[in-house]
Design an enzyme around this catalytic site. Structure first.
Site, short mmCIF file in Angstrom:
data_model
loop_
_atom_site.label_atom_id
_atom_site.label_comp_id
_atom_site.label_asym_id
_atom_site.label_seq_id
_atom_site.Cartn_x
_atom_site.Cartn_y
_atom_site.Cartn_z
N HIS A 1 -15.18 10.56 -26.51
CA HIS A 1 -16.27 10.16 -25.34
C HIS A 1 -16.31 9.10 -25.79
CE1 HIS A 1 -17.34 14.63 -26.91
NE2 HIS A 1 -18.23 14.50 -26.62
N ASN A 2 -16.21 8.66 -24.31
CA ASN A 2 -16.63 7.10 -24.01
C ASN A 2 -17.04 7.37 -22.71
OD1 ASN A 2 -16.32 4.25 -23.41
ND2 ASN A 2 -14.03 4.07 -23.27
#
Length: 332
Positions: free
Chosen positions: A90-91
């Protein structure tokens, strides 16, 4: 019917040869209708993925939430570098000076380790500052969007007890095979059992064993939050008394709109130690939930961090050579 099916597949996905028939029987529908609805929702990108969801740490991986402070003009290049690591699942860009938030996992055989990997990434993107926020205590991790609107505001969060397990080569093969999206067909597991040359009983027995050991958290569908109508998702951070962390964390985790709840370390430049992901269909709804939580949670301060951009949201692929390849490239 559609919302009921979407609610059902986010929970305990039937681990049987024909799972969609089980769901159809439960909802007084037909297998073909359930498959048709789910295939349409998948085509519309409402359903992101249906697969086993594994516990990174119980597989021997080291992981952490990480926040970088990156100047605006460097963000695009920084994101490319960060996302190149196979352990980034996740970013996001969030509304804070620490503007780039990502989760990082490193493999059990990593030569660099977590902290060194974070340092390499920080240097590579020329981050002005960064904080590493590993999980000190996990209270809840369970993404279930309230698609029917019928879920209670609160839910009981049971503390899981896990059996010990020694992973065999067959366990690893099944982990590798079930971490990917299944097809929405009558027998979605058929290709896996045929490729592994095992029968269904063996296959499901091992999946259940992995779940009892906490290696597999669950088998379920994950929805695309925004596409499913939950467009206002905030990471709410709380500055709470560390001595009361256990008590307060459990209380926060009981809110059904909270999918993730963790205790993390504080730093001189970061006073927040309780992290909760709160999901709502609008900013007003999410803020109302946060306000409700604030009435019950004893904190010095809290702050909702909304994501302005999603740069990456995938599952980490376990036991693949990409981790070694990345370290080979950057460990110079």
């Amino acid at each position: 019917m559609k919302d009921e099916i979407l609610s059902r597949i986010q929970k305990n996905f039937p681990l049987v040869a024909r799972p969609f028939k089980v769901i159809a029987d439960e909802l007084n529908s037909s297998e073909d209708e359930v498959i048709a609805i789910l295939q349409e929702e998948k085509n519309n990108n409402i359903i992101r993925q249906t697969s086993a969801i594994f516990d990174t740490k119980r597989l021997g991986y080291e992981s952490s939430l990480v926040a970088f402070k990156v100047s605006e003009e460097k963000i695009n290049d920084a994101v490319k570098i960060i996302n190149s690591h196979p352990g980034i699942s996740h970013n996001y860009e969030r509304n804070h000076d620490f503007n780039i938030w990502f989760t990082l996992a490193v493999a059990p055989n990593s030569k660099l380790g977590l902290e060194k990997t974070v340092q390499i990434l920080a240097n590579a993107v020329q981050a002005d500052d960064y904080i590493t926020l590993p999980t000190l205590k996990l209270f809840k991790i369970n993404v279930k969007l309230n698609t029917t609107g019928k879920d209670d505001k609160k839910e009981k969060v049971k503390k899981a007890k896990y059996k010990d397990i020694e992973l065999t080569p067959l366990h690893h093969e099944i982990i590798r095979s079930t971490q990917y999206d299944i097809e929405i067909i009558r027998e979605p597991f058929k290709k896996i059992v045929e490729a592994l040359e095992i029968d269904y009983d063996t296959f499901f027995s091992i999946l259940n064993e992995l779940q009892e050991a906490g290696v597999m958290r669950r088998f379920a569908s994950i929805l695309n939050h925004r596409k499913a109508g939950f467009s206002a998702n905030a990471m709410v951070v709380w500055d709470i008394d560390e001595a009361k962390g256990e008590e307060i964390g459990k209380k926060a985790a009981e809110f059904s709109a909270v999918s993730h709840c963790y205790l993390r370390p504080k730093y001189p430049n970061w006073p927040y130690n309780l992290f909760t992901m709160v999901h709502g269909k609008s900013t007003d709804e999410t803020n109302a939930i946060i306000a409700e939580m604030a009435e019950e949670i004893e904190s010095k301060e809290h702050m909702p961090l909304y994501s302005s951009r999603e740069f990456k949201k995938v599952r980490v692929e376990y036991f693949t050579p990409e981790f070694e390849d990345w370290e080979e490239k950057y460990n110079k």
